[in-house]
Design a protein around this motif. Structure first.
Motif, PDB file in Angstrom:
ATOM      1  N   ALA A   1      43.681  36.760  46.630  1.00  0.00           N
ATOM      2  CA  ALA A   1      43.604  36.538  45.108  1.00  0.00           C
ATOM      3  C   ALA A   1      42.428  35.516  45.005  1.00  0.00           C
ATOM      4  CB  ALA A   1      44.785  36.157  44.683  1.00  0.00           C
ATOM      5  N   ALA A   2      42.309  34.424  45.778  1.00  0.00           N
ATOM      6  CA  ALA A   2      41.322  33.404  45.686  1.00  0.00           C
ATOM      7  C   ALA A   2      39.949  34.052  46.063  1.00  0.00           C
ATOM      8  CB  ALA A   2      41.434  32.318  46.399  1.00  0.00           C
ATOM      9  N   PHE A   3      39.913  34.683  47.125  1.00  0.00           N
ATOM     10  CA  PHE A   3      38.785  35.477  47.444  1.00  0.00           C
ATOM     11  C   PHE A   3      38.068  36.333  46.329  1.00  0.00           C
ATOM     12  CE2 PHE A   3      36.255  39.119  49.526  1.00  0.00           C
ATOM     13  CZ  PHE A   3      35.250  38.343  49.842  1.00  0.00           C
ATOM     14  N   ASP A   4      39.040  37.143  45.808  1.00  0.00           N
ATOM     15  CA  ASP A   4      38.721  38.071  44.637  1.00  0.00           C
ATOM     16  C   ASP A   4      38.116  37.402  43.611  1.00  0.00           C
ATOM     17  OD1 ASP A   4      38.571  40.604  43.663  1.00  0.00           O
ATOM     18  OD2 ASP A   4      40.678  40.870  43.129  1.00  0.00           O
ATOM     19  N   ARG A   5      38.806  36.204  43.306  1.00  0.00           N
ATOM     20  CA  ARG A   5      38.493  35.531  42.185  1.00  0.00           C
ATOM     21  C   ARG A   5      36.864  34.974  42.512  1.00  0.00           C
ATOM     22  NH1 ARG A   5      40.813  32.666  38.128  1.00  0.00           N
ATOM     23  NH2 ARG A   5      39.682  30.610  37.138  1.00  0.00           N
ATOM     24  N   ASN A   6      37.106  34.238  43.197  1.00  0.00           N
ATOM     25  CA  ASN A   6      35.581  33.615  43.650  1.00  0.00           C
ATOM     26  C   ASN A   6      34.460  34.741  43.790  1.00  0.00           C
ATOM     27  OD1 ASN A   6      36.503  30.935  44.025  1.00  0.00           O
ATOM     28  ND2 ASN A   6      37.118  31.219  45.907  1.00  0.00           N
ATOM     29  N   ILE A   7      34.682  35.840  44.645  1.00  0.00           N
ATOM     30  CA  ILE A   7      33.422  36.640  44.671  1.00  0.00           C
ATOM     31  C   ILE A   7      33.166  37.362  43.339  1.00  0.00           C
ATOM     32  CG2 ILE A   7      34.772  38.925  45.126  1.00  0.00           C
ATOM     33  CD1 ILE A   7      32.657  39.335  47.278  1.00  0.00           C
ATOM     34  N   ILE A   8      34.029  37.868  42.373  1.00  0.00           N
ATOM     35  CA  ILE A   8      33.950  38.198  41.323  1.00  0.00           C
ATOM     36  C   ILE A   8      33.187  37.134  40.158  1.00  0.00           C
ATOM     37  CG2 ILE A   8      34.967  38.898  38.964  1.00  0.00           C
ATOM     38  CD1 ILE A   8      37.021  40.356  40.856  1.00  0.00           C
TER      39      ILE A   8
ATOM     40  N   ALA B   1      42.928  40.411  34.954  1.00  0.00           N
ATOM     41  CA  ALA B   1      43.988  39.844  35.662  1.00  0.00           C
ATOM     42  C   ALA B   1      43.739  38.340  36.382  1.00  0.00           C
ATOM     43  CB  ALA B   1      44.283  40.821  36.858  1.00  0.00           C
ATOM     44  N   LEU B   2      42.468  38.165  36.405  1.00  0.00           N
ATOM     45  CA  LEU B   2      42.077  37.035  37.041  1.00  0.00           C
ATOM     46  C   LEU B   2      41.914  35.914  35.872  1.00  0.00           C
ATOM     47  CD1 LEU B   2      39.979  38.091  40.178  1.00  0.00           C
ATOM     48  CD2 LEU B   2      42.271  37.011  40.502  1.00  0.00           C
ATOM     49  N   GLY B   3      41.904  36.279  34.706  1.00  0.00           N
ATOM     50  CA  GLY B   3      41.642  35.328  33.717  1.00  0.00           C
ATOM     51  C   GLY B   3      40.019  34.991  33.627  1.00  0.00           C
ATOM     52  N   LEU B   4      39.261  35.906  33.886  1.00  0.00           N
ATOM     53  CA  LEU B   4      37.886  35.270  33.950  1.00  0.00           C
ATOM     54  C   LEU B   4      37.267  36.055  32.688  1.00  0.00           C
ATOM     55  CD1 LEU B   4      36.831  36.210  37.695  1.00  0.00           C
ATOM     56  CD2 LEU B   4      37.038  33.803  36.768  1.00  0.00           C
ATOM     57  N   ALA B   5      35.938  35.711  32.399  1.00  0.00           N
ATOM     58  CA  ALA B   5      35.421  36.166  31.228  1.00  0.00           C
ATOM     59  C   ALA B   5      33.951  36.849  31.708  1.00  0.00           C
ATOM     60  CB  ALA B   5      34.997  34.767  30.274  1.00  0.00           C
ATOM     61  N   GLY B   6      33.812  38.068  30.929  1.00  0.00           N
ATOM     62  CA  GLY B   6      32.300  38.838  31.076  1.00  0.00           C
ATOM     63  C   GLY B   6      32.133  39.316  29.658  1.00  0.00           C
ATOM     64  N   ARG B   7      30.772  39.921  29.762  1.00  0.00           N
ATOM     65  CA  ARG B   7      30.343  40.638  28.646  1.00  0.00           C
ATOM     66  C   ARG B   7      30.124  42.078  29.120  1.00  0.00           C
ATOM     67  NH1 ARG B   7      25.432  39.535  27.685  1.00  0.00           N
ATOM     68  NH2 ARG B   7      24.780  38.315  29.472  1.00  0.00           N
TER      69      ARG B   7
ATOM     70  N   PRO C   1      28.775  45.069  33.370  1.00  0.00           N
ATOM     71  CA  PRO C   1      28.100  46.694  34.237  1.00  0.00           C
ATOM     72  C   PRO C   1      27.108  46.236  35.363  1.00  0.00           C
ATOM     73  CG  PRO C   1      28.159  46.643  31.881  1.00  0.00           C
ATOM     74  CD  PRO C   1      28.612  45.462  32.100  1.00  0.00           C
ATOM     75  N   ALA C   2      26.533  45.183  35.134  1.00  0.00           N
ATOM     76  CA  ALA C   2      25.518  44.704  36.243  1.00  0.00           C
ATOM     77  C   ALA C   2      26.259  44.305  37.239  1.00  0.00           C
ATOM     78  CB  ALA C   2      24.450  43.672  35.596  1.00  0.00           C
ATOM     79  N   ALA C   3      27.215  43.287  37.110  1.00  0.00           N
ATOM     80  CA  ALA C   3      27.889  42.721  38.253  1.00  0.00           C
ATOM     81  C   ALA C   3      29.006  43.637  38.974  1.00  0.00           C
ATOM     82  CB  ALA C   3      29.111  41.728  37.599  1.00  0.00           C
ATOM     83  N   ALA C   4      29.552  44.806  38.268  1.00  0.00           N
ATOM     84  CA  ALA C   4      29.991  45.945  39.164  1.00  0.00           C
ATOM     85  C   ALA C   4      29.125  46.842  39.793  1.00  0.00           C
ATOM     86  CB  ALA C   4      30.725  46.841  37.648  1.00  0.00           C
TER      87      ALA C   4
ATOM     88  N   ARG D   1      33.188  50.134  36.687  1.00  0.00           N
ATOM     89  CA  ARG D   1      33.236  49.031  35.509  1.00  0.00           C
ATOM     90  C   ARG D   1      34.804  48.968  35.026  1.00  0.00           C
ATOM     91  NH1 ARG D   1      29.080  50.650  30.972  1.00  0.00           N
ATOM     92  NH2 ARG D   1      29.513  53.000  32.089  1.00  0.00           N
ATOM     93  N   ALA D   2      35.521  49.921  35.086  1.00  0.00           N
ATOM     94  CA  ALA D   2      36.847  49.930  34.624  1.00  0.00           C
ATOM     95  C   ALA D   2      37.749  49.081  35.536  1.00  0.00           C
ATOM     96  CB  ALA D   2      37.414  51.479  34.742  1.00  0.00           C
ATOM     97  N   THR D   3      37.472  49.276  36.934  1.00  0.00           N
ATOM     98  CA  THR D   3      38.087  48.444  37.996  1.00  0.00           C
ATOM     99  C   THR D   3      37.779  47.036  37.996  1.00  0.00           C
ATOM    100  OG1 THR D   3      38.264  50.379  39.581  1.00  0.00           O
ATOM    101  CG2 THR D   3      38.525  48.033  40.268  1.00  0.00           C
ATOM    102  N   LEU D   4      36.518  46.818  37.408  1.00  0.00           N
ATOM    103  CA  LEU D   4      35.981  45.256  37.471  1.00  0.00           C
ATOM    104  C   LEU D   4      36.836  44.588  36.303  1.00  0.00           C
ATOM    105  CD1 LEU D   4      34.490  43.065  38.646  1.00  0.00           C
ATOM    106  CD2 LEU D   4      32.582  43.681  37.363  1.00  0.00           C
TER     107      LEU D   4
END
Length: 466
Positions: free
Chosen positions: A419-426, A457-463, A438-441, A448-451
């Motif tokens: 989970a930590a790896f997932d959070r950091n890489i995203i 789930a990880l509580g991150l923010a995106g546009r 979309p660009a990060a995906a 995009r749906a998965t991202l």
């Protein structure tokens, strides 16, 4: 032809003098001449009006002090020296004046001339304001320069209460009481410059400059100039003014020679001479410059090995190694880790203007398990990275999972590490793309749906959109 030229030159000079006098007479607020006895020989109408005298006939032949009580015309003649800029007061009025002696063909003083440049002091206000501003800028620049050369650290800056840290500070205090050279040994990032600065700050030289130079950062061809300075015009393209070297800048204070093991052999001999004689020659000059400098050297390499290899002079080593202080690596003083982290997080908060963070109980086992090859400098970078990647005020194990599985395995299970790896890489992908999902995906190679699901789930923010 030469005679004609000289006659022409004399005529031009004579005409220039007459023209200059006429120009000054017309531009100034008043003009006066006196003879060798201090009697008024000539005075223009503007000066007469300023003094309240009806005609020149009333003034001619009188002692100059009769009309101008504070006149210094006699002093100009007595000393045969001009007073180019002065303030003279007549009654309640202050004026800016200039006075010059007059000479005959033999060079003897035959009188004096004076000009009132400004009849009111307020005419000088713009000039005085500009002068005051320049003075203030110069004073500020001097204060700034002095500030950069003052020691930035004290012994309190070397954070730690472990036996190894206490011993370093004890030796540093002893070193501060002596004038002997000091050699600091330790891996990169252990705080050698902090200790050098602290020794200077606690020494009788603390009022003098603390100047540092890193041997590894200066090209070999420039080292001599960096050390000793350059005489004006020493070589083609050199500055017309002298350039001061580090030894001259450190005069009366302390010179810190970092990474002394990287000093080339030819320079080692020259440095040894300066340490022994406390004098040197500027590059391109034969003049000897005397200095009073205390040297503290530091290295992260094995100087004994370099001496055996013939790459470091033994006589210089013994000159520098009067008092040796070994700074322990961070892995050998892990009991200081909590104090160091607290101090570094406070500094990060102050420098970045962000909310102060703290280390959570779950993070300390991970930090303690790491080997810290970069020592305290690396710890500072790791803590700052953790602050950037996390929104939490309390940094926990998951915020330092990027240190690697060897550290993470001590405190977290597989699911937590994943989970930590997932959070950091995203988080990094979002950061790289300005939060644009979309660009990060696309960068991560996922839909995009998965991202969006992982971000939620990880509580991150995106546009969603750019």
């Amino acid at each position: 032809m030469t005679q004609a030229f000289l006659q022409d030159s004399h005529a031009i000079h004579k005409h220039a003098m007459a023209s200059l006098f006429a120009q000054l007479d017309s531009l100034c607020e008043g003009a006066i001449t006196v003879d060798r006895k201090g009697r008024i020989a000539w005075i223009n109408d503007k000066y007469l009006a300023m003094l309240g005298v009806a005609s020149a006939q009333e003034a001619l032949g009188q002692d100059v002090e009769t009309l101008i009580p504070n006149s210094l015309m006699r002093e100009v003649m007595r000393l045969n020296q001009p007073i180019l800029l002065d303030i003279m007061t007549i009654g309640a009025q202050s004026m800016v004046v200039t006075r010059m002696p007059l000479h005959d063909a033999q060079g003897d003083v035959i009188g004096a001339v004076g000009f009132v440049l400004y009849e009111k002091m307020n005419y000088l206000k713009p000039l005085l304001t500009k002068f005051a501003a320049l003075q203030a800028e110069l004073a500020q620049a001097k204060r700034g320069l002095a500030e950069t050369r003052r020691p930035k650290h004290t012994l309190d800056s070397f954070v730690g209460e472990s036996p190894a840290s206490v011993e370093v500070k004890r030796l540093a205090r002893r070193a501060a009481q002596q004038e002997a050279s000091v050699l600091l040994l330790g891996e990169t990032g252990t705080g050698k410059e902090i200790i050098a600065s602290a020794i200077h700050a606690a020494s009788p030289r603390s009022g003098g400059p603390f100047i540092g130079i890193n041997m590894a950062a200066v090209p070999e061809a420039l080292l001599e100039a960096e050390f000793f300075g350059v005489a004006p015009g020493a070589y083609t393209g050199a500055d017309k003014r002298a350039r001061e070297g580090k030894f001259r800048l450190a005069d009366g204070g302390t010179l810190f020679l970092d990474e002394i093991g990287d000093l080339p052999l030819p320079m080692q001999g020259k440095l040894l001479r300066v340490l022994q004689e406390q004098e040197f020659e500027l590059l391109g000059s034969n003049s000897v410059v005397k200095v009073d400098v205390r040297v503290i050297a530091a290295t992260s390499v094995d100087l004994d090995y370099l001496m055996r290899e013939g790459r470091f002079r033994s006589d210089l080593y013994y000159r520098l190694n009067v008092l040796q202080i070994k700074l322990p690596p961070l892995r050998e003083r892990l009991s200081d880790l909590a104090l160091l982290s607290q101090a570094l997080l406070k500094e990060i908060s102050r420098r970045t203007g962000t909310a102060p963070r703290r280390i959570g109980p779950g993070a300390m086992p991970i930090l303690s398990a790491y080997r810290w090859p970069g020592n305290v400098r690396e710890l500072a970078n790791v803590l700052e990275r953790g602050c950037i990647l996390s929104d939490n005020l309390e940094l926990d194990a998951v915020d330092f999972a990027f240190l690697g599985p060897a550290a993470a395995s001590v405190a977290v299970n597989y699911a937590e590490a994943l989970a930590a790896f997932d959070r950091n890489i995203i988080a990094l992908a979002l950061q790289d793309n300005g939060g644009h999902v979309p660009a990060a995906a696309r960068q991560l190679g996922m839909s995009r749906a998965t991202l969006y699901k992982r971000i939620a789930a990880l509580g991150l923010a995106g546009r969603k959109h750019a």
